[in-house]
Design an enzyme around this catalytic site. Structure first.
Site, PDB file in Angstrom:
ATOM      1  N   GLU A 363      24.407 -22.706 -31.860  1.00 44.70           N
ATOM      2  CA  GLU A 363      25.544 -22.530 -32.785  1.00 44.70           C
ATOM      3  C   GLU A 363      25.269 -23.232 -34.124  1.00 44.70           C
ATOM      4  O   GLU A 363      26.146 -23.850 -34.721  1.00 44.70           O
ATOM      5  CB  GLU A 363      26.864 -22.951 -32.136  1.00 44.70           C
ATOM      6  CG  GLU A 363      27.123 -22.102 -30.903  1.00 44.70           C
ATOM      7  CD  GLU A 363      28.559 -22.006 -30.455  1.00 44.70           C
ATOM      8  OE1 GLU A 363      29.456 -22.277 -31.255  1.00 44.70           O
ATOM      9  OE2 GLU A 363      28.760 -21.633 -29.291  1.00 44.70           O
TER      10      GLU A 363
HETATM   11  C1  LIG Z   1      20.061 -22.332 -24.384  1.00 46.04           C
HETATM   12  C2  LIG Z   1      20.393 -21.533 -25.599  1.00 46.04           C
HETATM   13  C3  LIG Z   1      21.555 -20.783 -25.624  1.00 46.04           C
HETATM   14  C4  LIG Z   1      21.870 -20.005 -26.737  1.00 46.04           C
HETATM   15  N1  LIG Z   1      22.980 -19.194 -26.713  1.00 46.04           N
HETATM   16  C5  LIG Z   1      23.145 -18.269 -27.711  1.00 46.04           C
HETATM   17  C6  LIG Z   1      24.174 -17.266 -27.613  1.00 46.04           C
HETATM   18  O1  LIG Z   1      24.951 -17.218 -26.653  1.00 46.04           O
HETATM   19  N2  LIG Z   1      24.256 -16.347 -28.600  1.00 46.04           N
HETATM   20  C7  LIG Z   1      23.426 -16.336 -29.687  1.00 46.04           C
HETATM   21  O2  LIG Z   1      23.570 -15.473 -30.538  1.00 46.04           O
HETATM   22  N3  LIG Z   1      22.447 -17.288 -29.800  1.00 46.04           N
HETATM   23  C8  LIG Z   1      22.295 -18.241 -28.847  1.00 46.04           C
HETATM   24  N4  LIG Z   1      21.286 -19.186 -28.945  1.00 46.04           N
HETATM   25  C9  LIG Z   1      20.394 -19.151 -30.099  1.00 46.04           C
HETATM   26  C10 LIG Z   1      20.558 -20.337 -31.029  1.00 46.04           C
HETATM   27  O3  LIG Z   1      21.762 -20.248 -31.733  1.00 46.04           O
HETATM   28  C11 LIG Z   1      19.314 -20.372 -31.933  1.00 46.04           C
HETATM   29  O4  LIG Z   1      18.227 -20.777 -31.124  1.00 46.04           O
HETATM   30  C12 LIG Z   1      19.490 -21.316 -33.110  1.00 46.04           C
HETATM   31  O5  LIG Z   1      20.439 -20.800 -34.015  1.00 46.04           O
HETATM   32  C13 LIG Z   1      18.179 -21.568 -33.841  1.00 46.04           C
HETATM   33  O6  LIG Z   1      17.507 -20.388 -34.139  1.00 46.04           O
HETATM   34  P1  LIG Z   1      15.953 -20.232 -33.766  1.00 46.04           P
HETATM   35  O7  LIG Z   1      15.790 -20.612 -32.351  1.00 46.04           O
HETATM   36  O8  LIG Z   1      15.505 -18.881 -34.188  1.00 46.04           O
HETATM   37  O9  LIG Z   1      15.238 -21.332 -34.632  1.00 46.04           O
HETATM   38  P2  LIG Z   1      14.731 -21.150 -36.143  1.00 46.04           P
HETATM   39  O10 LIG Z   1      15.802 -20.563 -36.974  1.00 46.04           O
HETATM   40  O11 LIG Z   1      13.408 -20.473 -36.139  1.00 46.04           O
HETATM   41  O12 LIG Z   1      14.527 -22.664 -36.583  1.00 46.04           O
HETATM   42  C14 LIG Z   1      13.363 -23.426 -36.264  1.00 46.04           C
HETATM   43  C15 LIG Z   1      13.492 -24.778 -36.973  1.00 46.04           C
HETATM   44  O13 LIG Z   1      13.536 -24.587 -38.386  1.00 46.04           O
HETATM   45  C16 LIG Z   1      14.708 -25.169 -38.928  1.00 46.04           C
HETATM   46  N5  LIG Z   1      15.180 -24.351 -40.052  1.00 46.04           N
HETATM   47  C17 LIG Z   1      15.374 -23.008 -40.105  1.00 46.04           C
HETATM   48  N6  LIG Z   1      15.839 -22.650 -41.315  1.00 46.04           N
HETATM   49  C18 LIG Z   1      15.975 -23.787 -42.039  1.00 46.04           C
HETATM   50  C19 LIG Z   1      16.410 -24.074 -43.372  1.00 46.04           C
HETATM   51  N7  LIG Z   1      16.848 -23.117 -44.192  1.00 46.04           N
HETATM   52  N8  LIG Z   1      16.382 -25.361 -43.785  1.00 46.04           N
HETATM   53  C20 LIG Z   1      15.968 -26.351 -42.952  1.00 46.04           C
HETATM   54  N9  LIG Z   1      15.542 -26.157 -41.685  1.00 46.04           N
HETATM   55  C21 LIG Z   1      15.542 -24.875 -41.247  1.00 46.04           C
HETATM   56  C22 LIG Z   1      15.718 -25.181 -37.775  1.00 46.04           C
HETATM   57  O14 LIG Z   1      16.739 -26.138 -37.981  1.00 46.04           O
HETATM   58  C23 LIG Z   1      14.791 -25.512 -36.616  1.00 46.04           C
HETATM   59  O15 LIG Z   1      14.563 -26.895 -36.580  1.00 46.04           O
HETATM   60  C24 LIG Z   1      21.005 -20.016 -27.860  1.00 46.04           C
HETATM   61  C25 LIG Z   1      19.851 -20.799 -27.838  1.00 46.04           C
HETATM   62  C26 LIG Z   1      19.516 -21.527 -26.732  1.00 46.04           C
HETATM   63  C27 LIG Z   1      18.231 -22.305 -26.724  1.00 46.04           C
END
Ligand SMILES: Cc1cc2nc3c(=O)[nH]c(=O)nc-3n(C[C@H](O)[C@H](O)[C@H](O)COP(=O)(O)OP(=O)(O)OC[C@H]3O[C@@H](n4cnc5c(N)ncnc54)[C@H](O)[C@@H]3O)c2cc1C
Length: 380
Positions: A363
Site C-alpha cells: 500500500e
Molecule cells: C505480501 C504482499 C501483498 C500485496 N498485496 C497487494 C494487493 O492486494 N494488491 C495490490 O495491488 N498490490 C499488492 N502488493 C504490491 C505492493 O503494493 C507493491 O509491492 C509495492 O507497491 C511496491 O511495488 P514493487 O514491488 O513493484 O516495488 P518497486 O516499485 O519496484 O520499488 C522497488 C524499490 O524502489 C523504491 N522506489 C520506487 N519508486 C521510487 C521513487 N520514485 N522514489 C524513491 N524510491 C522509489 C521503492 O520504495 C522500493 O524500495 C502486495 C505486495 C506484497 C509483497
C-alpha cells in the site's frame, strides 16, 4: 481535545482482543509454517462484523467509525498479521471503495455479501512492471460497447485465491494515460480469468498472495466503478484510506512484540536477577513503549481525520511511515530481549519481526509515503 475512547469503541476493542486470544492465537504458528489461510477464522470475523466495519448497516455492515476499525486492526495484528491483512483489504480497499464510488446495483449485488464476510474481496492494482509506479498499467480493459475485455497480469494480490470478487484496475485508453484507466469488478470463475501460484513469503504467510492472469476476460459495463477514466483516482483515494488500516496493523505488530518482550523480561533471569533489572533491557523497553505510543497517536489522528471529514492523505501517510518503522525496530528489539528464545518460533517474536517488514512495502512503500508527505508539506 479528548483522548478517551467511547464505551462502544472500548467494547469493540475488547471483542477483538478476546477473538485474537481465543481464536487466532491457538494455531497461529502452524498457519504461518504451513502457509494456511485462516478460513474458519475469517468466517468468524464475518460473524463478529469485522469484515464490513465501516459499511452502512443497510448493506450489511457494522456502521462503525474508522477509529473502531483501527482498534480492531491493532488488536488482531498483535497476534496474527496474516488475518488482519485480510480484514484490512476487505474493509479499506474493497468495501470502502464500493460503498463510496459504486452504483446502487453494485452495492446490492456485491457489498452486502462482502460486508458480512459471506464472500471476501481483493484489490488488484500492482503488476510485474507497475508497483510504486502505478500509472504504468500494462493490463488493458478495452471498451467493446456494452462490455470490456481485460488482458494482462496482476501480481502480489492479497486474498488472491480466496476472494470471490476482484476490483481490477486496467488501462482502457493509453493516450489518456492515468485518465484512461478504469476500475472493474471481476467475479471469480469468469472465463479466461486464471489464478497463478501462491507466493512463498517471508511474513504474513497465512494470507494468500497470488498473481492473476486475464486472457480476454469479458466484464459487463455495469461492473465499472465510477465514470469512464476514474480508475486511477479510485485506486489512489482507496489506498489513502487503506494506509490507515496498514498503519494500524504495524502498530499492532509493534505492540504485540512489546507486550511479549515486557513479560519475558520480568520472567527471565540472568546474573541472579530478572533481565528487566538490567538497565540496557529496561531502556529498550522504555524506547519501545515511547515509540509505540507516538505511533498510536499518529494512527488514531489519521482515523480521526477521516471520521471528521478532514483530508487524511498527509496524516495517513505519516501514520503508515512511522508506525511501520516502529514495527520493524520494535520487533527486532523484542527478538533481542528474548535472546536465543527470540530466534525460535515458539516465542512468537520472530514471526512478528518477519510480519513487520511488509508494512514498509505494501500500500505504498516507505519511500512513496515520503513522496506523499514531502509533496504535501511543500505545497502547503
Ligand atoms: C505480501 C504482499 C501483498 C500485496 N498485496 C497487494 C494487493 O492486494 N494488491 C495490490 O495491488 N498490490 C499488492 N502488493 C504490491 C505492493 O503494493 C507493491 O509491492 C509495492 O507497491 C511496491 O511495488 P514493487 O514491488 O513493484 O516495488 P518497486 O516499485 O519496484 O520499488 C522497488 C524499490 O524502489 C523504491 N522506489 C520506487 N519508486 C521510487 C521513487 N520514485 N522514489 C524513491 N524510491 C522509489 C521503492 O520504495 C522500493 O524500495 C502486495 C505486495 C506484497 C509483497
Amino acid at each position: 481535545m479528548d483522548f478517551s475512547l467511547t464505551e462502544e469503541q472500548q467494547l469493540i476493542q475488547q471483542a477483538a482482543r478476546d477473538f485474537a486470544q481465543n481464536d487466532l492465537f491457538p494455531e497461529v504458528i502452524e498457519r504461518d509454517e504451513e502457509q494456511r489461510f485462516p478460513k474458519e477464522e475469517v468466517r468468524k470475523m464475518g460473524e463478529l462484523g469485522f469484515l464490513g466495519m465501516m459499511v452502512d448497516p443497510k448493506y450489511g455492515g457494522s456502521g462503525l467509525d474508522t477509529l473502531s476499525y483501527v482498534l480492531v486492526m491493532e488488536e488482531l495484528s498483535k497476534v496474527d498479521a496474516s488475518s488482519s491483512v485480510i480484514v484490512s483489504v476487505n474493509n479499506s480497499l474493497v468495501c470502502w471503495g464500493l460503498e463510496t464510488y459504486g452504483t446502487e446495483e453494485q452495492k446490492e449485488k456485491y457489498l452486502t455479501k462482502l460486508s458480512t464476510g459471506e464472500i471476501i474481496g481483493a484489490f488488484c492494482l500492482s503488476e510485474p512492471e507497475a508497483g510504486s509506479d502505478a500509472t504504468s498499467q500494462k493490463t488493458t480493459a478495452l471498451d467493446k460497447g456494452d462490455h470490456y475485455v481485460i488482458n494482462g497480469t496482476k501480481n502480489w494480490i492479497t486474498n488472491g485465491s480466496s476472494a470471490e470478487v476482484y476490483l481490477v484496475i486496467a488501462q482502457t485508453d493509453k493516450d489518456k494515460r492515468h485518465k484512461g484507466i478504469n476500475a472493474l469488478i471481476v467475479e471469480k470463475g469468469a472465463e479466461g480469468f486464471e489464478i497463478g501460484p501462491k507466493e512463498n513469503k517471508l511474513g504474513i504467510r497465512g494470507s494468500d498472495t497470488h498473481s492473476l492472469i486475464f486472457n480476454d476476460v469479458k466484464v459487463p459495463k455495469e461492473n465499472r466503478i465510477g465514470e469512464d477514466g476514474f480508475g486511477f483516482k479510485f485506486a489512489m483515494k482507496t489506498l489513502a484510506g487503506g494506509r490507515i488500516g496498514i498503519a494500524a496493523q504495524a502498530l499492532g505488530i509493534a505492540a504485540g512484540a512489546y507486550e511479549l518482550a515486557l513479560k519475558y523480561s520480568k520472567e527471565r533471569k540472568a546474573f541472579g536477577t530478572e533481565i528487566s533489572n538490567h538497565q540496557a533491557i529496561a531502556f529498550k523497553l522504555a524506547d519501545m513503549h515511547t515509540q509505540i505510543e507516538a505511533a498510536r497517536h499518529l494512527v488514531y489522528k489519521a482515523a480521526w481525520d477521516k471520521d471528521n471529514g478532514n483530508n487524511y492523505d498527509l496524516s495517513g501517510a505519516m501514520a503508515k511511515l512511522y508506525a511501520s518503522q516502529v514495527a520493524m525496530e520494535t520487533t527486532v528489539e523484542a527478538v533481542q530481549i528474548h535472546g536465543g528464545n527470540g530466534f525460535v518460533k515458539d516465542y512468537h517474536v520472530e514471526r512478528l519481526m518477519r510480519d513487520a517488514k511488509i508494512t514498509q512495502i505494501y500500500e505504498g512503500t516507505s519511500e512513496i509515503q515520503k513522496i506523499v508527505i514531502s509533496r504535501s508539506i511543500l505545497k502547503g
